[in-house]
Design an enzyme around this catalytic site. Structure first.
Site, PDB file in Angstrom:
ATOM      1  N   GLU A  52       0.831  -1.208   0.000  1.00  0.00           N
ATOM      2  CA  GLU A  52       0.000   0.000   0.000  1.00  0.00           C
ATOM      3  C   GLU A  52       0.865   1.258   0.000  1.00  0.00           C
ATOM      4  O   GLU A  52       1.840   1.354   0.758  1.00  0.00           O
ATOM      5  CB  GLU A  52      -0.911  -0.021   1.234  1.00  0.00           C
ATOM      6  CG  GLU A  52      -2.347   0.245   0.935  1.00  0.00           C
ATOM      7  CD  GLU A  52      -2.989  -0.778  -0.009  1.00  0.00           C
ATOM      8  OE1 GLU A  52      -3.081  -0.495  -1.224  1.00  0.00           O
ATOM      9  OE2 GLU A  52      -3.405  -1.842   0.471  1.00  0.00           O
ATOM     10  N   HIS A  53       0.491   2.198  -0.867  1.00  0.00           N
ATOM     11  CA  HIS A  53       1.224   3.463  -1.056  1.00  0.00           C
ATOM     12  C   HIS A  53       2.668   3.197  -1.500  1.00  0.00           C
ATOM     13  O   HIS A  53       3.557   4.007  -1.262  1.00  0.00           O
ATOM     14  CB  HIS A  53       1.187   4.322   0.217  1.00  0.00           C
ATOM     15  CG  HIS A  53      -0.176   4.926   0.441  1.00  0.00           C
ATOM     16  ND1 HIS A  53      -0.483   6.231   0.128  1.00  0.00           N
ATOM     17  CD2 HIS A  53      -1.316   4.379   0.929  1.00  0.00           C
ATOM     18  CE1 HIS A  53      -1.764   6.470   0.427  1.00  0.00           C
ATOM     19  NE2 HIS A  53      -2.286   5.359   0.908  1.00  0.00           N
ATOM     20  N   THR A  54       2.871   2.079  -2.134  1.00  0.00           N
ATOM     21  CA  THR A  54       4.171   1.779  -2.738  1.00  0.00           C
ATOM     22  C   THR A  54       4.181   2.102  -4.232  1.00  0.00           C
ATOM     23  O   THR A  54       5.243   2.316  -4.810  1.00  0.00           O
ATOM     24  CB  THR A  54       4.519   0.287  -2.556  1.00  0.00           C
ATOM     25  OG1 THR A  54       3.371  -0.488  -2.906  1.00  0.00           O
ATOM     26  CG2 THR A  54       4.900  -0.015  -1.109  1.00  0.00           C
ATOM     27  N   SER A  86     -25.631   6.333 -17.097  1.00  0.00           N
ATOM     28  CA  SER A  86     -25.335   5.385 -16.028  1.00  0.00           C
ATOM     29  C   SER A  86     -26.637   4.983 -15.365  1.00  0.00           C
ATOM     30  O   SER A  86     -27.548   5.804 -15.241  1.00  0.00           O
ATOM     31  CB  SER A  86     -24.405   6.050 -15.015  1.00  0.00           C
ATOM     32  OG  SER A  86     -24.542   5.424 -13.756  1.00  0.00           O
ATOM     33  N   GLY A 143     -13.308   1.976  -1.654  1.00  0.00           N
ATOM     34  CA  GLY A 143     -11.890   1.647  -1.791  1.00  0.00           C
ATOM     35  C   GLY A 143     -11.644   0.406  -2.621  1.00  0.00           C
ATOM     36  O   GLY A 143     -10.586  -0.215  -2.514  1.00  0.00           O
ATOM     37  N   SER A 145     -11.830   0.516  -5.988  1.00  0.00           N
ATOM     38  CA  SER A 145     -11.428   1.021  -7.304  1.00  0.00           C
ATOM     39  C   SER A 145     -12.520   1.012  -8.346  1.00  0.00           C
ATOM     40  O   SER A 145     -12.320   0.584  -9.489  1.00  0.00           O
ATOM     41  CB  SER A 145     -10.233   0.224  -7.851  1.00  0.00           C
ATOM     42  OG  SER A 145      -9.090   0.590  -7.183  1.00  0.00           O
ATOM     43  N   SER A 146     -13.675   1.539  -7.960  1.00  0.00           N
ATOM     44  CA  SER A 146     -14.741   1.661  -8.955  1.00  0.00           C
ATOM     45  C   SER A 146     -14.319   2.619 -10.068  1.00  0.00           C
ATOM     46  O   SER A 146     -14.710   2.434 -11.222  1.00  0.00           O
ATOM     47  CB  SER A 146     -16.034   2.153  -8.298  1.00  0.00           C
ATOM     48  OG  SER A 146     -15.813   3.377  -7.634  1.00  0.00           O
ATOM     49  N   SER A 147     -13.499   3.615  -9.763  1.00  0.00           N
ATOM     50  CA  SER A 147     -13.107   4.562 -10.814  1.00  0.00           C
ATOM     51  C   SER A 147     -12.189   3.898 -11.839  1.00  0.00           C
ATOM     52  O   SER A 147     -12.359   4.104 -13.041  1.00  0.00           O
ATOM     53  CB  SER A 147     -12.454   5.811 -10.210  1.00  0.00           C
ATOM     54  OG  SER A 147     -11.418   5.465  -9.340  1.00  0.00           O
ATOM     55  N   ASP A 191      -4.268   0.599  -9.478  1.00  0.00           N
ATOM     56  CA  ASP A 191      -5.671   0.241  -9.677  1.00  0.00           C
ATOM     57  C   ASP A 191      -5.983  -0.017 -11.149  1.00  0.00           C
ATOM     58  O   ASP A 191      -6.684  -0.975 -11.500  1.00  0.00           O
ATOM     59  CB  ASP A 191      -6.583   1.348  -9.135  1.00  0.00           C
ATOM     60  CG  ASP A 191      -6.337   1.592  -7.654  1.00  0.00           C
ATOM     61  OD1 ASP A 191      -5.752   0.708  -7.001  1.00  0.00           O
ATOM     62  OD2 ASP A 191      -6.714   2.662  -7.163  1.00  0.00           O
TER      63      ASP A 191
HETATM   64  C1  GLA Z   1      -5.328   4.233  -4.146  1.00  0.00           C
HETATM   65  C2  GLA Z   1      -4.573   4.680  -5.392  1.00  0.00           C
HETATM   66  C3  GLA Z   1      -3.477   3.686  -5.758  1.00  0.00           C
HETATM   67  C4  GLA Z   1      -2.587   3.356  -4.567  1.00  0.00           C
HETATM   68  C5  GLA Z   1      -3.445   3.020  -3.341  1.00  0.00           C
HETATM   69  C6  GLA Z   1      -2.616   2.838  -2.099  1.00  0.00           C
HETATM   70  O1  GLA Z   1      -6.053   3.066  -4.413  1.00  0.00           O
HETATM   71  O2  GLA Z   1      -5.454   4.810  -6.470  1.00  0.00           O
HETATM   72  O3  GLA Z   1      -2.715   4.199  -6.831  1.00  0.00           O
HETATM   73  O4  GLA Z   1      -1.701   4.398  -4.299  1.00  0.00           O
HETATM   74  O5  GLA Z   1      -4.418   4.007  -3.075  1.00  0.00           O
HETATM   75  O6  GLA Z   1      -1.803   1.716  -2.201  1.00  0.00           O
END
Ligand code: GLA
Length: 402
Positions: A52-54, A86, A143, A145-147, A191
């Site tokens: 995460e956040h890598t 939509s 969280g 990743s629907s986008s 994502d």
């Molecule tokens: C969100 C961002 C990703 C990633 C994560 C954390 O999902 O869209 O690019 O940075 O946070 O790992």
């Protein structure tokens, strides 16, 4: 797109969900445009197993795709404009080249669609005008990743409809540009890569610097395990601003250390690197990223060796690092992780950008319901809104459905 109530009860989400959402996208297309779509394209949400956040630190991530999907039914039109509807919005959005070429002009959910058109045009592709209808099983704002699922499905549709020469491995960067530059969210590449490049039954080991991937078998059934996803239902608190702040802090730290990105700090050199940083907060941010990269490498090695059960402690250590060093968890999330562990999970962690969103727990398959119950009980004790829970298997990335 449906709400988080879809994660209401433990259930195995299967390919059947895709058939249903595809039928809804097709029905939406027919009723809005009184015509047949030329095809349907689907892309999944994701959970990140670890890392995460890598991604924006040029590091490693290990997501897998969910069997929850966004489907776009689409067909070309004669003129160079785009109409998109939509199932969540009564009003379609229509835009032409002027709005597509000016980041920020189209707003709201349709910005992700306009962003993809912008990114393609900006890269020199002749994007066909199109009508699109969207339906989705990926919960919004959880969280998952629907986008990215929306971007990936729209991109797959436009690439196919226009016969554009854009191979799948080049699509994530383009979808990320849509999100960074058109929508204005400074996210990394994870994502979009998951939505486009994942394979069923596998986790996606991605090197975010050179975008090389390895599909590592992640056979939960074979190991007698399940991944339980818990939607924390925590309201996102300042998620956008805090995400951008974490990213800036990492970039400043890399500059202070004289490396291109924090990925270039080896765990063996971590203590020496921390000594060179100006303050405790920055030291903790760097320690999270550097140790998290190592945890991804260690998790990948265990999966390659078929030792799935043994990844649990790495997941839990990742959570502690996000909670204590990167400071991106919230009380609901920590409660879910603690309750899942106390109920016998092999490991548990928050997944995604933080400040809300979902937790994943690795559990013995027969224990999934009991762990979900334990999380619900812990929530009730603290007076939190009841969480959503679902067990998931690794699914495929973006695809044309026909
Ligand atoms: C969100 C961002 C990703 C990633 C994560 C954390 O999902 O869209 O690019 O940075 O946070 O790992």
């Amino acid at each position: 797109m449906t709400g988080p109530s879809d994660l209401a009860a433990p259930a195995d989400v299967t390919a059947g969900a895709t058939a249903d959402v595809a039928a809804r996208a097709t029905a939406g297309f027919r009723s809005r445009y009184a015509a047949e779509p030329a095809g349907r394209w689907a892309a999944p949400g994701r959970v990140n197993l670890i890392g995460e956040h890598t991604d924006y630190n040029d590091g490693y991530v290990l997501p897998f795709a969910l069997p929850l999907r966004t489907v776009v039914a689409a067909a070309t039109r004669e003129d160079e404009s785009w109409t998109v509807c939509s199932e969540l919005d009564d009003d379609p959005v229509e835009f032409g080249p002027d709005a597509a070429d000016e980041p920020g002009r189209v707003t709201g959910w349709a910005a992700y669609v306009a962003g993809v058109v912008w990114a393609l045009r900006d890269a020199g592709y002749a994007v066909p005008g199109a009508r699109l209808a969207i339906a989705s099983d990926v919960p919004l704002g959880s969280g998952l990743s629907s986008s990215a699922a929306l971007e990936a499905a729209v991109l797959a549709a436009l690439v196919d409809l226009g016969g554009l020469d854009l191979p799948a491995e080049k699509q994530p960067r383009l979808a990320q540009r849509a999100e960074n530059r058109y929508v204005g969210a400074p996210t990394g590449i994870m994502d979009q890569s998951a939505a486009i490049r994942c394979r069923a039954g596998h986790a996606l080991f991605l090197d975010c610097r050179d975008e090389s991937v390895e599909h590592i078998p992640f056979d939960l059934d074979d190991a007698g395990l399940a991944v339980l996803v818990v939607d924390s239902r925590a309201p996102h608190r300042h998620a956008d601003g805090e995400y951008a702040a974490r990213r800036r802090s990492c970039e400043r730290a890399a500059a202070a250390l004289g490396v291109p990105a924090l990925r270039d700090v080896a765990v063996a050199d971590l203590d020496a690197a921390l000594d060179r940083l100006p303050d405790d907060e920055t030291r903790r941010r760097v320690r999270h990223v550097v140790t998290e990269d190592q945890r991804v490498l260690d998790t990948a090695a265990l999966l390659r060796a078929g030792r799935v059960r043994e990844i649990g402690p790495l997941l839990t250590a990742s959570h502690a690092s996000m909670r204590d060093d990167f400071e991106i968890t919230v009380p609901e999330i920590d409660t879910a992780v603690e309750a899942a562990l106390a109920a016998g999970s092999l490991g548990a962690r928050m997944t995604g950008g933080g400040f809300g969103g979902c937790v994943l727990a690795l559990v013995d398959a027969g224990r999934a319901d009991a762990v979900a119950d334990a999380v619900r009980d812990a929530y009730a004790e603290r007076g939190f809104t009841a969480p959503g829970t679902v067990t998931v298997l690794p699914a495929a990335g973006a695809t044309r459905l026909g």
